[in-house]
Motif scaffolding. Sequence first.
Motif, PDB file in Angstrom:
ATOM      1  N   PHE A 179      -0.726   1.554   3.734  1.00 28.35           N
ATOM      2  CA  PHE A 179      -0.938   0.435   2.821  1.00 28.35           C
ATOM      3  C   PHE A 179      -1.726  -0.682   3.508  1.00 28.35           C
ATOM      4  O   PHE A 179      -2.699  -1.198   2.950  1.00 28.35           O
ATOM      5  N   GLY A 180      -1.306  -1.052   4.707  1.00 28.00           N
ATOM      6  CA  GLY A 180      -1.993  -2.114   5.429  1.00 28.00           C
ATOM      7  C   GLY A 180      -3.446  -1.774   5.716  1.00 28.00           C
ATOM      8  O   GLY A 180      -4.343  -2.614   5.551  1.00 28.00           O
ATOM      9  N   GLY A 181      -3.692  -0.526   6.137  1.00 27.62           N
ATOM     10  CA  GLY A 181      -5.056  -0.105   6.416  1.00 27.62           C
ATOM     11  C   GLY A 181      -5.911  -0.070   5.169  1.00 27.62           C
ATOM     12  O   GLY A 181      -7.069  -0.506   5.173  1.00 27.62           O
ATOM     13  N   THR A 184      -6.676  -3.625   3.959  1.00 23.05           N
ATOM     14  CA  THR A 184      -7.681  -4.243   4.837  1.00 23.05           C
ATOM     15  C   THR A 184      -9.077  -3.741   4.515  1.00 23.05           C
ATOM     16  O   THR A 184     -10.038  -4.530   4.421  1.00 23.05           O
ATOM     17  N   LEU A 185      -9.229  -2.428   4.325  1.00 23.39           N
ATOM     18  CA  LEU A 185     -10.528  -1.860   3.973  1.00 23.39           C
ATOM     19  C   LEU A 185     -11.036  -2.412   2.645  1.00 23.39           C
ATOM     20  O   LEU A 185     -12.208  -2.777   2.516  1.00 23.39           O
ATOM     21  N   GLU A 186     -10.160  -2.474   1.670  1.00 21.20           N
ATOM     22  CA  GLU A 186     -10.574  -2.955   0.358  1.00 21.20           C
ATOM     23  C   GLU A 186     -10.999  -4.416   0.416  1.00 21.20           C
ATOM     24  O   GLU A 186     -12.028  -4.803  -0.161  1.00 21.20           O
ATOM     25  N   VAL A 187     -10.223  -5.241   1.106  1.00 22.43           N
ATOM     26  CA  VAL A 187     -10.545  -6.665   1.221  1.00 22.43           C
ATOM     27  C   VAL A 187     -11.873  -6.860   1.946  1.00 22.43           C
ATOM     28  O   VAL A 187     -12.738  -7.631   1.500  1.00 22.43           O
ATOM     29  N   TYR A 223     -13.094   1.704  -2.983  1.00 24.42           N
ATOM     30  CA  TYR A 223     -12.318   2.730  -3.686  1.00 24.42           C
ATOM     31  C   TYR A 223     -11.492   3.560  -2.705  1.00 24.42           C
ATOM     32  O   TYR A 223     -10.358   3.946  -2.997  1.00 24.42           O
ATOM     33  N   PHE A 224     -12.058   3.843  -1.545  1.00 31.29           N
ATOM     34  CA  PHE A 224     -11.300   4.572  -0.529  1.00 31.29           C
ATOM     35  C   PHE A 224     -10.088   3.749  -0.096  1.00 31.29           C
ATOM     36  O   PHE A 224      -8.986   4.281   0.046  1.00 31.29           O
ATOM     37  N   GLY A 225     -10.290   2.445   0.122  1.00 27.93           N
ATOM     38  CA  GLY A 225      -9.186   1.578   0.512  1.00 27.93           C
ATOM     39  C   GLY A 225      -8.097   1.535  -0.536  1.00 27.93           C
ATOM     40  O   GLY A 225      -6.902   1.562  -0.212  1.00 27.93           O
ATOM     41  N   GLU A 226      -8.492   1.484  -1.813  1.00 27.69           N
ATOM     42  CA  GLU A 226      -7.494   1.441  -2.887  1.00 27.69           C
ATOM     43  C   GLU A 226      -6.673   2.725  -2.933  1.00 27.69           C
ATOM     44  O   GLU A 226      -5.453   2.703  -3.087  1.00 27.69           O
ATOM     45  N   THR A 227      -7.335   3.855  -2.811  1.00 24.18           N
ATOM     46  CA  THR A 227      -6.609   5.130  -2.805  1.00 24.18           C
ATOM     47  C   THR A 227      -5.673   5.211  -1.605  1.00 24.18           C
ATOM     48  O   THR A 227      -4.536   5.698  -1.708  1.00 24.18           O
ATOM     49  N   MET A 228      -6.121   4.709  -0.479  1.00 23.00           N
ATOM     50  CA  MET A 228      -5.320   4.734   0.742  1.00 23.00           C
ATOM     51  C   MET A 228      -4.075   3.864   0.617  1.00 23.00           C
ATOM     52  O   MET A 228      -2.975   4.261   1.005  1.00 23.00           O
ATOM     53  N   LEU A 229      -4.205   2.688   0.025  1.00 22.74           N
ATOM     54  CA  LEU A 229      -3.041   1.797  -0.058  1.00 22.74           C
ATOM     55  C   LEU A 229      -2.001   2.332  -1.045  1.00 22.74           C
ATOM     56  O   LEU A 229      -0.786   2.214  -0.809  1.00 22.74           O
ATOM     57  N   TRP A 230      -2.459   2.955  -2.137  1.00 20.62           N
ATOM     58  CA  TRP A 230      -1.487   3.553  -3.060  1.00 20.62           C
ATOM     59  C   TRP A 230      -0.847   4.796  -2.464  1.00 20.62           C
ATOM     60  O   TRP A 230       0.305   5.124  -2.777  1.00 20.62           O
ATOM     61  N   SER A 231      -1.557   5.475  -1.573  1.00 18.50           N
ATOM     62  CA  SER A 231      -0.956   6.595  -0.843  1.00 18.50           C
ATOM     63  C   SER A 231       0.158   6.094   0.061  1.00 18.50           C
ATOM     64  O   SER A 231       1.202   6.747   0.202  1.00 18.50           O
ATOM     65  N   GLY A 232      -0.061   4.920   0.678  1.00 19.41           N
ATOM     66  CA  GLY A 232       0.981   4.332   1.509  1.00 19.41           C
ATOM     67  C   GLY A 232       2.223   3.994   0.720  1.00 19.41           C
ATOM     68  O   GLY A 232       3.359   4.246   1.162  1.00 19.41           O
TER      69      GLY A 232
END
Length: 320
Positions: A179-181, A184-187, A223-232
Amino acid sequence: MSVFSKPLLLTLVPCVSLAYGIQGLVAVPSIAAHTERYYDLSGSLTYLSCTALSLALPVIRAKRSGAVAGWRSALMGKAAGAVRWDWRQVALGAAVGVWATRLGTHLYARISSSGSDSRFDAIRDSVPKFGLAFFAQATWVSICLLPVLALNSIPAARLAATVLPRSVAVTDALGLLLFGGGLTLEVLADRQKSAWLQAKREGKHHEDFLASGLWARSRHPNYFGETMLWSGIAVLAGGVLTRSAGVAGMLGMKPGAAVGWRGRLLGLMLAGASPAFVATLLLFGSGVPLSEAKYDQRYGDREDYRRWKRETPVFWPKLR
C-alpha cells in the motif's frame, strides 16, 4: 440464523446501499447541469462514507442492543458489549481515507483548472449514459471496498480469536508495504504530470506528451501505483479473511466451527476482488485503452512518440 443476519451481509447491504445513494444524489444535479465537476470528488466522498459506516455499524448495533448505554461506553467502556476495533480495521480505514482524500482533491483541482474532463465529452449530454457513469462509480466503490467491508464485518471478539498475532504478521507487513509503495508511486506520478502541465502552460517547454521521470519507466505509472496499493489492502485483509476464525466471524458461525475450503475461498475472493477489478478496469476498460487511443490519434504518426511506446512498458515499470 437467517442469511441476512450474518455479520457480512449486515455490513455489506447498508454500505453498498449508501454508495448508490450518494452517487444518485450527486448524479441528479450533475446531469441537470451537464457537468462532471463533482464526479471524482463524489467518488472520494463515497469511499470515505462507506468505510466510516462499516466501522460505525458495530457501535450502532451494540448501542441498539442495549449492551452498552451510550456511544462513549460502546467505544471505550469495559462492558462486554463494548467495541474495540482491531488495529487492522483502523489501519485499513485510515489507508482508504488517506488515498481517497488525496486522489479526490487532486482530481477536483485538475478539473477546476481545466474546466472539463475529456472522458465525459461523449456522454455528459446524454442522460442515460451520464447516469450510468455514476451507477458505475457506485459499483466501483462497492467492489474496491469489499476486503475492507468484509474485515470490518467481523466482530471484535471474533477477530481477537484469530491465530494472527495482535502485533504484525507477515501478511500485515507485506500489505502495508504494498500500500505504501503503491500510494507513493501514484502520488509521485500525479505530481510529475501536474508539474509538467503547469510548466507547459507557462511556456517553459513545448513537449506534447510526458516521457520523463516515472513516465519514462511506465506509460501509466499512476495506474500501476493504484493497482499496487489496492493489492496491499487485499493482502492485509486476506490474512484474516482466509483464516477459519475470520470466515466464521463474518458468516456468523459458532466459534470453533469447521470452515471448509469453500469458506476460505470466499474469504480469498472477497479480498482479491478489489485489485483484480481495479487492474482489469484500468488495463482493459476506462484507463489505459482510452488514454492510449487518445494519444495514438494525436501523435501516432510521430517517431518520437512511437519510440517512447516501444521503449516504455505500458504498465509494469522497467527498472533500468
